[in-house]
Design an enzyme around this catalytic site. Structure first.
Site, PDB file in Angstrom:
ATOM      1  N   SER A 142      -1.640   1.426 -11.771  1.00  0.00           N
ATOM      2  CA  SER A 142      -2.509   1.052 -10.777  1.00  0.00           C
ATOM      3  C   SER A 142      -2.506  -0.282 -10.203  1.00  0.00           C
ATOM      4  O   SER A 142      -2.448  -1.235 -10.845  1.00  0.00           O
ATOM      5  CB  SER A 142      -3.992   1.310 -11.352  1.00  0.00           C
ATOM      6  OG  SER A 142      -5.011   1.143 -10.492  1.00  0.00           O
ATOM      7  N   GLY A 143      -2.508  -0.303  -8.649  1.00  0.00           N
ATOM      8  CA  GLY A 143      -2.417  -1.467  -8.043  1.00  0.00           C
ATOM      9  C   GLY A 143      -0.846  -1.927  -7.806  1.00  0.00           C
ATOM     10  O   GLY A 143      -0.523  -2.881  -7.210  1.00  0.00           O
ATOM     11  N   THR A 147       0.051   4.493  -3.467  1.00  0.00           N
ATOM     12  CA  THR A 147      -0.802   4.865  -2.356  1.00  0.00           C
ATOM     13  C   THR A 147      -0.151   4.318  -1.190  1.00  0.00           C
ATOM     14  O   THR A 147       0.092   5.239  -0.072  1.00  0.00           O
ATOM     15  CB  THR A 147      -2.042   4.658  -2.345  1.00  0.00           C
ATOM     16  OG1 THR A 147      -2.644   5.192  -3.622  1.00  0.00           O
ATOM     17  CG2 THR A 147      -2.909   5.317  -1.189  1.00  0.00           C
ATOM     18  N   ASN A 192      -7.146  -2.701  -9.512  1.00  0.00           N
ATOM     19  CA  ASN A 192      -6.841  -2.168  -8.114  1.00  0.00           C
ATOM     20  C   ASN A 192      -8.046  -1.935  -7.553  1.00  0.00           C
ATOM     21  O   ASN A 192      -8.758  -1.279  -7.782  1.00  0.00           O
ATOM     22  CB  ASN A 192      -5.910  -1.028  -8.051  1.00  0.00           C
ATOM     23  CG  ASN A 192      -5.390  -0.739  -6.821  1.00  0.00           C
ATOM     24  OD1 ASN A 192      -5.644  -1.496  -5.929  1.00  0.00           O
ATOM     25  ND2 ASN A 192      -4.823   0.353  -6.741  1.00  0.00           N
ATOM     26  N   SER A 195      -7.567   2.041  -6.122  1.00  0.00           N
ATOM     27  CA  SER A 195      -6.833   2.890  -7.292  1.00  0.00           C
ATOM     28  C   SER A 195      -7.124   4.217  -7.172  1.00  0.00           C
ATOM     29  O   SER A 195      -8.300   4.846  -6.871  1.00  0.00           O
ATOM     30  CB  SER A 195      -7.401   2.573  -8.550  1.00  0.00           C
ATOM     31  OG  SER A 195      -6.801   3.163  -9.757  1.00  0.00           O
ATOM     32  N   SER A 196      -6.012   5.222  -7.109  1.00  0.00           N
ATOM     33  CA  SER A 196      -6.030   6.495  -6.950  1.00  0.00           C
ATOM     34  C   SER A 196      -6.453   7.199  -8.445  1.00  0.00           C
ATOM     35  O   SER A 196      -5.777   6.802  -9.499  1.00  0.00           O
ATOM     36  CB  SER A 196      -4.911   7.202  -6.624  1.00  0.00           C
ATOM     37  OG  SER A 196      -4.471   6.686  -5.319  1.00  0.00           O
ATOM     38  N   GLY A 424       1.363   5.924 -13.123  1.00  0.00           N
ATOM     39  CA  GLY A 424       2.286   5.350 -13.998  1.00  0.00           C
ATOM     40  C   GLY A 424       1.909   5.314 -15.434  1.00  0.00           C
ATOM     41  O   GLY A 424       0.756   5.667 -15.958  1.00  0.00           O
ATOM     42  N   GLU A 426       0.667   4.385 -18.604  1.00  0.00           N
ATOM     43  CA  GLU A 426      -0.858   3.240 -18.734  1.00  0.00           C
ATOM     44  C   GLU A 426      -1.030   2.810 -20.104  1.00  0.00           C
ATOM     45  O   GLU A 426      -0.743   3.716 -21.062  1.00  0.00           O
ATOM     46  CB  GLU A 426      -1.972   3.794 -18.197  1.00  0.00           C
ATOM     47  CG  GLU A 426      -1.979   3.978 -16.847  1.00  0.00           C
ATOM     48  CD  GLU A 426      -3.506   4.507 -16.390  1.00  0.00           C
ATOM     49  OE1 GLU A 426      -3.661   4.493 -14.964  1.00  0.00           O
ATOM     50  OE2 GLU A 426      -4.158   4.978 -17.066  1.00  0.00           O
TER      51      GLU A 426
END
Length: 1063
Positions: A142-143, A147, A192, A195-196, A424, A426
């Protein structure tokens, strides 16, 4: 002349302007290639563009240093073979313009510097040329910019692909699907701001022309728990804040909402309703516009917002406890809003939230819920409503993007490029069920990546005839089996615990794992671990040894999150909703289906297996995204954090697999075109077979047999140092080549310029000579015609005017007029005039008269008052003396002056004697006595009424003009004149004999003042004058050689004067 333009970029690359199809061309050579090789000259400063070219490819330190060098130079993209590594710069870089898109369009993958556009274009061209579906896998934590990477890919296709009205609509919908999915599926997390919170796979469909004509989206594992709970510093999904901040007052009033996020329990748990980098109000406008573009009707948007508002009202639903311990709803207002928004009966909803329906032996029983159970049921309903609405939203977008071929409705002739934007690997301080699923997904993707990478390597080696050497690598199939194997895998054990009767809990699940997987090399718990490991593991945790490292998972919540159950009576109520969206999300057929729904893990496992099938059927490309720091600061390179991501993304493993064989490979024509200048045998052009040319080149360069292999169409180089040495030699060679090329170009340029100038000069000379020759011929022809007409006219000159003589007559007239024009008199005194031909005699006289009048008019117009007075006096003199007195012609050229005496020469007493009379003229004269003719100097002064003779200060004689009877003067050149006065006047003593050196001027002045112009007598021989009463004197004038005045023996005054003019 074609212009060679070269642009240098920080990597040391040479960029030429793109050609018609985006290719880079040099004016005097074939297609320019080898851009990656060009950048090697700057490798010490900015690193290498492909990690495969690292000399020490097994060193993580060398990998990190290369990444750091490029990041400091704002070079955020680097390759590992065909894999793109992207580092989030946290700032805007000017590398996403339309000009950059054109630079990468239609260009070979390695011909330009690494970029997301290069990956996009390579996938697109492969789809078009090989007619095989492609996919681009984007991963990272994330970040890291996943996206944004997917957005850039969509923008690239939207700009560079062929377009039409229908295609443009699809492009717009593809692009506008992003803000909608981000609003409903993205949230602010600690790492993020956007973040998605779901995985996304998007298929973009292209027709036979390569134009995007449709799309399809698959979503994975939406983080529904975020709807009801957020960690400190995090937010719920964006759409809630956008609605409250951006919705107009009327909309909020209809939804029963206030413009204050602090009023809603589901939005305050993270204590972070405002984010500096997010403008919820402007984002609301973007989402509203996007919904319209995608094709949502106003009714659908209204019902969708009703559902979003109902989730917020659910969160504000409060429960109290009765004496019996059962829960009841204390906020009836929220129930009313909920019932209206989801369009169900309020009483049924109220009962469903506080009771649970139990079916025992065919009978339905309503069991009341306690406070904790009621809160859980409320949260479960909120998560179910939001989760299913999100799935409906994705399906709605898919319906909008669906390919519709109007000509061939049943046609399936489309190619696909897939975009996988998924979480990704985590690793947090506390890792739960979500991290378990995410990391399981990454294990599957890593397995796929290794298999496809090795397969593509093996296929290339075999197609080139190079012996394939088996590569040793970590096969993570053992970990995937550990998670997904039937009956023995973690997911199977988790499902078993969720489904078995009895008091199943997270702890019993952990115990079951220990008993089933206790001996597995990649599984450890606190109970199974050694003493050192137990110190860093909790009793409620288990550890998996993933390909990217060890991760501890806390089992708390595993069963609940896996079950994700909704009480039956809550389903029944929502299935009765009149809201069209909810009625599609909660199908009434679910109520009649007695089969227990699949658990979350099983659903995820199944969808992941389908995703793997989809990806295996396509040609993959990879984008690995890296976050440089947790503070979101531009230019900050956190080495510890990045090393952590490099490890979890498996980049070192990727590099090792890619470098297992040969580090560098290029087609023969590309390699030979770039390095042929290093060998005399291949420079400047190789005329034979390409393999022979490359073989000659590498032998000259001293390549050892173990350093390279020659395939069917490519050369393979094993070590980067071999390539670096070749590139360094080329860099040295470039200087001499540049000098030679410059000399040749200058010679060619100047010679071309000279030849052009010479040709131009010859053309101009020939053209000019032709003009001159035609002019001469024309003049000769005209001259001959003129002479012929002139002669004929001369012959007929005495005849009346006719065609034969009209030219001659006209010429004679013209000739006379031109002669007259050139010889016109210049002054009125010039009496010359050309002799006219007989036919123009009368016209000549008229012209002469007009010319004289014109000259006189011009002369008079120019004359001044002073000159006019002068001329008037001259006219008087001419009238009196012209042709009568010898010295008159000499006086004509001399101007008459106002006076011959200045003020100092006249005694002031004389002026007193004159009184008021103003002196008009004064001149020195000589007076001759009447007796003896003695000469005495005097001054003759003229006034307006009289004249006086003055001797010094004394007025000797006063002569009134009225008494002046006349003036006598001789015709010779002497200056004597006689003023005749009456003898009867006692005041006068007789006539006055005077001599003046300015005789003409003096007598003219006297005649004008006395008005005696006609009383001047010019005598020849002698002049008689009177002195006294009855007495006369005589002045005799005789011509002589010089002026002489004497008294003669006969008593006369004898004057001898020279004769100047003969009359």
């Amino acid at each position: 002349m074609m212009e060679l333009r070269i642009q240098l970029v920080p990597t040391g690359e040479i960029i030429l302007p793109p050609g018609k199809n985006g290719e880079n061309y040099c004016p005097n050579c074939s297609k320019v290639v080898g851009m990656m090789e060009s950048a090697l000259t700057a490798r010490d400063r900015v690193g290498v563009q492909d990690f495969v070219l690292l000399e020490n490819h097994t060193s993580e330190a060398a990998f990190m240093e290369n990444l750091r060098k490029r990041f400091k130079e704002n070079l955020i993209y680097t390759y590992i073979g065909s894999v793109l590594v992207s580092v989030n710069p946290y700032k805007d870089l000017e590398i996403y313009t339309k000009q950059h898109m054109e630079r990468y369009r239609g260009v070979n993958f390695y011909e330009v510097s690494p970029h997301i556009y290069a990956v996009s274009d390579n996938a697109y061209r492969s789809m078009r040329t090989e007619r095989r579906d492609q996919c681009i896998l984007i991963s990272g934590e994330s970040g890291a910019g996943k996206t944004e990477a997917s957005k850039k890919i969509l923008q690239y296709y939207a700009v560079t692909c062929p377009a039409s009205d229908q295609v443009q609509t699809v492009k717009d919908r593809l692009l506008q699907s992003n803000p909608v999915l981000e609003a409903f599926g993205n949230a602010k997390t600690l790492r993020n701001d956007n973040s998605s919170r779901f995985g996304k796979y998007m298929d973009i469909q292209f027709d036979f022309r390569g134009a995007p004509v449709g799309g399809h989206i698959l979503n994975y594992l939406l983080e529904k728990s975020r709807v009801v709970h957020q960690s400190h510093g995090e937010r719920n999904f964006h759409i809630f804040y956008q609605l409250i901040e951006g919705g107009d007052e009327d909309l909020l009033r209809r939804l029963g909402l206030e413009r204050n996020t602090q009023q809603y329990q589901y939005l305050v748990k993270g204590n972070c309703s405002k984010v500096s980098s997010i403008n919820d109000r402007s984002e609301w406008k973007v989402v509203s516009k996007a919904l319209t573009v995608i094709g949502f009707s106003e009714e659908e948007v209204e019902e969708l917002l009703n559902i979003i508002a109902s989730v917020l009202h659910l969160g504000n639903l409060q429960f109290g406890t009765e004496d019996s311990g059962y829960a009841y709803i204390t906020t009836d207002t929220q129930i009313k809003y909920l019932a209206r928004l989801v369009d169900v009966e309020g009483a049924a909803l109220k009962e469903a939230l506080t009771h649970k329906k139990i079916i025992a032996k065919g009978e339905e029983l309503m069991s009341p819920l306690n406070l904790e159970q009621a809160a859980s049921a409320r949260d479960a309903l909120a998560k179910a409503i939001y989760g299913r609405t999100f799935s409906w939203l994705v399906n709605k977008i898919n319906h909008s993007l669906a390919f519709k071929d109007e000509q061939f409705p049943s046609s399936k002739n489309t190619s696909v490029i897939g975009l996988l934007d998924i979480y990704g690997f985590e690793v947090f301080q506390q890792n739960s069920f979500e991290q378990f699923c995410i990391n399981y997904c990454n294990e599957k993707l890593q397995q796929l990546f290794i298999e496809l990478t090795l397969k593509s390597e093996q296929d290339e080696y075999e197609s080139e005839g190079i012996t394939w050497e088996p590569v040793q690598y970590f096969n993570n199939k053992i970990i995937c089996d550990l998670v997904e194997e039937k009956f023995k895998g973690i997911i199977s054990i988790l499902d078993e615990e969720c489904l078995r009767p009895g008091d199943a809990s997270d702890i019993t699940f952990l115990e079951k794992l220990e008993s089933t997987l206790g001996g597995h090399a990649h599984f450890v718990t606190h109970k199974l671990a050694d003493g050192k490991t137990r110190k860093v593991m909790g009793r409620e945790e288990f550890r998996l040894l993933h390909y990217a490292g060890e991760v501890n998972y806390n089992v708390n919540g595993f069963l609940d999150k896996n079950n994700d159950l909704l009480f039956r009576n809550l389903k029944e109520v929502t299935c009765q909703s009149e809201n069209k969206i909810l009625s599609q999300c909660f199908d009434k057929e679910e109520l009649s289906d007695k089969k227990r729904p699949e658990t979350t893990a099983t659903q995820f496992k199944t969808s992941l297996a389908k995703l793997m099938e989809i990806l295996m059927s396509k040609e993959p490309s990879y984008v690995r995204c890296i976050k440089p720091n947790d503070a979101k600061r531009a230019g900050h390179f956190d080495e510890v954090l990045i090393r952590h991501q490099v490890k979890y993304l498996g980049l070192m493993e990727n590099l090792r697999v890619r470098r297992a064989g040969f580090a560098y490979r290029r087609r023969y024509e590309v390699f030979l075109q770039r390095y042929k200048s290093l060998c005399p045998g291949t420079w400047p052009n190789w005329q034979g077979r390409l393999p022979d040319g490359v073989s000659t080149l590498v032998k000259y360069l001293g390549y050892k047999p173990e350093e390279y292999k020659l395939g069917r169409t490519k050369i393979f180089i094993r070590f980067p140092k071999t390539l670096f040495a070749t590139e360094d030699a080329l860099e040295v060679r470039k200087h001499s080549l540049a000098t030679k090329l410059q000399a040749c170009w200058k010679s060619y340029s100047q010679r071309s310029k000279y030849l052009k100038m010479r040709h131009a000069a010859i053309v101009v000379q020939a053209w000019w000579r032709g003009i001159l020759a035609r002019r001469v011929a024309k003049r000769r022809r005209e001259a001959a015609n003129t002479i012929r007409r002139f002669i004929k006219g001369f012959i007929f000159r005495k005849h009346p005017r006719c065609p034969e003589n009209e030219y001659f007559l006209d010429y004679v007239r013209y000739s006379f007029l031109m002669t007259l024009k050139r010889n016109l008199p210049k002054t009125v005194l010039d009496k010359s005039w050309p002799t006219p031909p007989p036919a123009l005699t009368e016209a000549s006289d008229q012209l002469r008269k007009l010319c004289m009048q014109n000259m006189v008019w011009k002369y008079c117009k120019r004359i001044s008052p002073e000159w006019k007075h002068q001329m008037e006096q001259k006219m008087v003199a001419s009238e009196i003396f012209k042709d009568k007195k010898d010295n008159y012609p000499q006086s004509v050229a001399k101007l008459f002056v106002g006076t011959r005496l200045n003020g100092e020469e006249i005694n002031p007493k004389v002026f007193q004697a004159l009184g008021n009379e103003k002196m008009k003229y004064g001149v020195p004269v000589t007076k001759y006595d009447r007796k003896g003719y003695r000469a005495r100097p005097r001054q003759l002064l003229l006034t307006g009424t009289y004249a006086v003779l003055v001797e010094d200060a004394k007025v000797k004689q006063h002569i009134d003009y009225s008494t002046l009877q006349g003036i006598s003067v001789s015709s010779l050149s002497d200056g004597l004149f006689v003023l005749h006065l009456p003898c009867e006047d006692n005041k006068q003593k007789g006539d006055v004999v005077l001599q003046s050196d300015h005789i003409i001027e003096t007598l003219t002045k006297v005649a004008i003042c006395a008005e005696k112009i006609n009383n001047i007598n010019i005598n020849q021989g002698s002049i008689k004058f009177a002195f006294g009463r009855g007495k006369e004197g005589i002045i005799d004038f005789t011509p002589g050689s010089e002026l002489l005045i004497t008294k003669a023996k006969n008593g006369h005054l004898s004057v001898t004067a020279p004769r100047l003019n003969s009359r």
